[in-house]
Design an enzyme around this catalytic site. Structure first.
Site, PDB file in Angstrom:
ATOM      1  N   ARG A 296      94.319  34.191  -4.328  1.00 44.13           N
ATOM      2  CA  ARG A 296      94.514  34.718  -5.566  1.00 44.13           C
ATOM      3  C   ARG A 296      95.586  35.901  -5.561  1.00 44.13           C
ATOM      4  O   ARG A 296      96.724  36.579  -5.992  1.00 44.13           O
ATOM      5  CB  ARG A 296      93.620  34.860  -6.837  1.00 44.13           C
ATOM      6  CG  ARG A 296      94.353  35.019  -8.473  1.00 44.13           C
ATOM      7  CD  ARG A 296      95.172  34.259  -8.780  1.00 44.13           C
ATOM      8  NE  ARG A 296      95.849  35.030 -10.168  1.00 44.13           N
ATOM      9  CZ  ARG A 296      96.551  35.854 -10.350  1.00 44.13           C
ATOM     10  NH1 ARG A 296      96.973  36.821  -9.181  1.00 44.13           N
ATOM     11  NH2 ARG A 296      97.320  36.941 -11.421  1.00 44.13           N
ATOM     12  N   LYS A 297      95.779  36.211  -4.505  1.00 45.49           N
ATOM     13  CA  LYS A 297      96.383  37.074  -4.710  1.00 45.49           C
ATOM     14  C   LYS A 297      96.256  38.520  -5.558  1.00 45.49           C
ATOM     15  O   LYS A 297      97.853  38.657  -5.524  1.00 45.49           O
ATOM     16  CB  LYS A 297      97.319  37.574  -3.444  1.00 45.49           C
ATOM     17  CG  LYS A 297      97.339  36.591  -2.427  1.00 45.49           C
ATOM     18  CD  LYS A 297      98.592  36.925  -1.977  1.00 45.49           C
ATOM     19  CE  LYS A 297      98.723  36.156   0.312  1.00 45.49           C
ATOM     20  NZ  LYS A 297      98.662  34.234  -0.286  1.00 45.49           N
TER      21      LYS A 297
END
Ligand code: S5P
Length: 452
Positions: A296-297
């Site tokens: 997802r960063k």
């Protein structure tokens, strides 16, 4: 163009290598002396040289080109003219008046610069040049060298994570010259003996094995990942960047036996459904014994990250074993990731990334000190208490034309001592993803064993 051999012989005619007894700058006596400066005085040869060097390189990856002064300056200029890569100039010493700049020319922070060097011996002069370029916010990933004297410089730089491309090695050149009658057996032996005795040894620190990392694991997800790696003889994470649930589940089932984790970008799916997507995905993870890594960063303040992690359509906290997060929000922004492992984004693989040296150092300080963090995503070595995850791995390509830059499994395991390689298109775009996963798994495991 003529053959590389014929080209070398033309260069040799200009007197670039002399044999006899020469005292080098270091005081060592060498049986040969290399000086490539004469090449610049023959325009045709210089132009050919530029093209030979350019042919070896993934040119899409570079925004700038720079020669190490002075011998490589004309080479870099010729390469710039042939490729239209903009040239920047590194000074030998800063100007004493005016701007005091070390790098001249037009560039912006985050650009990736190809370095050009004429001869590499111990690699010391490149090691001095690289930080001067990097201090301007420019990244350096690749170095192209005309002649490798094979005295340890190349290995030392590769060990630091740089890709080194060399046109000729001294051994290769000796073979050509012997075959052409310019050198006799005795001279070749003298050169070989000299090379064997004069490799500048860099002390390669041993990497820790998965078993050793397991012994000092202080996080349950880290422990499970390492246990799976040991059990399956795999360090492969497949990146499932596909657009439908059907494709995701099919891929997971096919590659499942060969991977330690499946990495998702769950927001790419066009038909996400918690029941239809996540439940069967979790079943497949259990069936094949792999973990789910949601890439997802996260990159926000702690409160927002907590909401993104727990709520919304994807409810990542319900199913992911570990997640990726930038650390740009600071130490406290990672507190929200309870019951999962966090992999901190320390540096990125893409051309023009802003994760420069300074950023990486600061990101690592957060990563090593935060108890939720199990490792980092990086293209460079990280402290051994972290697991290193490295994307940008592909056996067939050097780049994707969109900024991605690829390395081989051999490079990432031996040179930057990664623990887990992340492969996306190399697997899910393959004609047979299962076979591709198996091949990557074997290549990754062999590269890991060779690096121990
Ligand atoms: O620096 C990075 C970090 C990541 S997580 N570079 C990357 O490429 N990634 C991810 O790894 C990227 O988002 C993609 O999912 C995967 C690489 O895919 P490939 O198809 O280029 O192998």
């Amino acid at each position: 163009m003529e053959s590389k051999r014929a080209f070398f012989l033309e260069c040799y005619e200009l007197g670039i290598i002399k044999f006899g007894k020469f005292t080098l700058k270091s005081g060592i006596e060498s049986p040969f002396y290399v000086d490539l400066r004469p090449l610049a005085s023959d325009p045709k040869i210089l132009k050919h040289l530029a093209n030979y060097l350019l042919e070896m390189l993934p040119l899409d990856n570079f925004d700038l080109i720079c020669g190490v002064p002075y011998a490589a300056l004309p080479m870099a200029t010729a390469m710039s003219l042939e490729s239209y890569l903009p040239l920047i100039i590194k000074r030998k010493e800063a100007k004493e008046y005016g701007t005091k700049k070390m790098i001249e020319g037009i560039f912006t922070k985050g650009q990736n610069c190809l370095l050009v060097e004429d001869v590499i011996t111990s690699g010391k002069s490149l090691l001095e040049t690289i930080p001067e370029v990097e201090n301007e916010g420019i990244t350096v990933s690749d170095i192209v060298v005309v002649l490798d004297r094979q005295q340890g410089g190349r290995e030392m730089l590769e060990n630091k994570g740089y890709r080194v491309h060399t046109l000729f090695t001294i051994s290769e050149v000796c073979v050509i010259l012997k075959e052409e009658g310019y050198l006799d057996d005795e001279e070749v032996k003298r050169i070989q003996d000299f090379l064997n005795g004069n490799v500048v040894q860099f002390k390669e620190e041993k990497r820790l094995s998965y078993e050793q990392k397991l012994e000092c694991s202080d996080h349950s997800v880290k422990t499970r990942l390492l246990e799976i790696a040991i059990e399956k003889n795999s360090n492969l994470i497949a990146s499932a960047d596909v657009m439908t649930t059907a494709e995701l589940l099919k891929l997971a089932d096919e590659v499942g036996p060969h991977i330690v984790a499946l990495k998702t970008h769950i927001d790419i799916l066009t038909d996400f459904d918690p029941d239809a997507t996540i439940l069967p995905l979790k079943d497949l993870a259990a069936k094949h014994n792999f973990l789910l890594m949601e890439d997802r960063k996260f990159a926000d303040i702690g409160n927002t990250q907590e909401l993104q992690f727990t709520y919304g359509s994807y409810k990542i906290s319900n199913w992911a074993d570990f997640v990726t997060s930038h650390v740009i929000g600071g130490y406290d922004s990672l507190d929200c990731f309870r019951n999962v492992g966090v992999v901190a984004i320390v540096s990125m693989s893409s051309k023009g990334t802003l994760t420069d040296k300074n950023y990486q150092e600061e990101a690592l300080k957060v990563a090593v000190s935060h108890p939720n963090v199990i490792g980092g995503v990086s293209q460079h070595e990280v402290p051994e208490e972290l697991l290193l995850f490295t994307p940008g791995v592909n056996l067939a390509d050097a780049g994707d034309g969109k900024g991605q830059q690829y390395n081989t499994p051999e490079h990432v395991f031996s040179k930057i001592k990664t623990d887990f390689m992340i492969v996306g298109r190399g697997i899910y775009k393959a004609d047979n993803p299962e076979t591709a996963a198996l091949n990557y798994k074997i290549a990754g495991w062999n590269a890991y064993l060779a690096s121990l």
